[in-house]
Scaffold this motif. Structure first.
Motif, mmCIF file in Angstrom:
data_model
loop_
_atom_site.group_PDB
_atom_site.id
_atom_site.type_symbol
_atom_site.label_atom_id
_atom_site.label_comp_id
_atom_site.label_asym_id
_atom_site.label_seq_id
_atom_site.Cartn_x
_atom_site.Cartn_y
_atom_site.Cartn_z
ATOM 1 N N ILE A 103 0.977 -0.557 -0.002
ATOM 2 C CA ILE A 103 -0.258 -0.111 -0.236
ATOM 3 C C ILE A 103 1.284 1.181 -0.012
ATOM 4 C CG2 ILE A 103 -1.926 1.286 1.205
ATOM 5 C CD1 ILE A 103 -3.191 -1.184 2.184
ATOM 6 N N SER A 104 2.348 1.344 0.498
ATOM 7 C CA SER A 104 2.574 2.150 0.716
ATOM 8 C C SER A 104 3.698 2.780 -0.735
ATOM 9 C CB SER A 104 4.282 2.162 1.596
ATOM 10 O OG SER A 104 4.810 1.405 1.209
ATOM 11 N N LYS A 105 3.483 1.706 -1.696
ATOM 12 C CA LYS A 105 3.701 2.235 -3.058
ATOM 13 C C LYS A 105 2.777 2.443 -4.034
ATOM 14 C CE LYS A 105 6.134 -2.285 -3.001
ATOM 15 N NZ LYS A 105 6.850 -3.415 -3.265
ATOM 16 N N LEU A 106 1.384 3.551 -3.180
ATOM 17 C CA LEU A 106 0.642 3.816 -3.682
ATOM 18 C C LEU A 106 1.021 4.862 -4.087
ATOM 19 C CD1 LEU A 106 -2.185 1.628 -2.953
ATOM 20 C CD2 LEU A 106 -1.382 1.450 -5.078
ATOM 21 N N PRO A 107 -0.010 5.605 -5.055
ATOM 22 C CA PRO A 107 -0.104 6.957 -5.096
ATOM 23 C C PRO A 107 -0.426 7.805 -4.115
ATOM 24 C CG PRO A 107 -0.557 5.996 -6.973
ATOM 25 C CD PRO A 107 -0.724 5.262 -6.313
ATOM 26 N N ASN A 108 0.752 8.742 -3.779
ATOM 27 C CA ASN A 108 0.280 9.052 -2.208
ATOM 28 C C ASN A 108 -0.038 8.632 -1.307
ATOM 29 O OD1 ASN A 108 0.596 12.338 -3.727
ATOM 30 N ND2 ASN A 108 -1.058 11.889 -4.854
ATOM 31 N N SER A 109 0.596 7.887 -0.966
ATOM 32 C CA SER A 109 0.134 7.104 0.124
ATOM 33 C C SER A 109 0.515 7.246 1.260
ATOM 34 C CB SER A 109 0.562 5.301 -0.346
ATOM 35 O OG SER A 109 0.546 4.536 0.368
ATOM 36 N N ASN A 110 -0.032 8.004 2.412
ATOM 37 C CA ASN A 110 0.338 8.549 3.733
ATOM 38 C C ASN A 110 -0.512 8.018 4.255
ATOM 39 O OD1 ASN A 110 -2.212 10.064 3.206
ATOM 40 N ND2 ASN A 110 -1.100 11.758 2.875
#
Length: 149
Positions: A103-110
């Protein structure tokens, strides 16, 4: 147990049925939909990403998350389960870490959000160990906890 032998494999023609046959313990049934329902849902909601959790190449669990942000401006975990015969071995914890990494690799993942029934103490302990925090958000019968990074 060697947790390095836990992997996530995208759901495919070779593992989907195995995922359907996995079962949680009797006291957990009321907290989670069947994997078959989740797999069907993923076919109608193409942003959902289903995975088989494998240990030493054997399918022992299932998880699914959304690849687009939703409520609370985060990526939601829809399902995570480990078969009752493989619980208590650290597989769920390792799979959760692998899922967070994806999930941390997804766009704007914060932010990652997961909802679960407040009485599901196993889920509470698991997510708290990864720094998920209850900020008071509720969706129906479920509480939503948030991990920000």
């Amino acid at each position: 147990m060697n947790n390095e032998k836990v992997t996530l494999v995208e759901l495919n023609a070779d593992n989907w049925y195995e995922c359907c046959t996995l079962k949680v313990s009797d006291d957990q049934i009321k907290f989670i939909e069947s994997n078959a329902v989740s797999i069907a849902q993923s076919k109608f909601e193409p942003t959902l990403k289903p995975y088989a959790i494998q240990y030493e190449g054997k399918t022992v669990g299932f998880l699914m998350f959304n690849t687009v942000k939703e409520e609370l401006d985060g990526y939601w975990v829809y399902r995570i389960m480990v078969d009752k015969n493989f619980q208590g071995k650290g597989i769920g914890k390792k799979a959760t870490q692998l899922m967070i990494d994806e999930i941390s690799k997804l766009p704007n993942s914060n932010k990652i959000i997961v909802g679960y029934h407040p009485e599901n103490l196993g889920a509470h302990q698991l997510y708290a160990s990864f720094g998920f925090v209850d900020k008071g958000d509720r969706f129906g019968k479920e509480m939503a906890v948030v991990k920000e990074f």
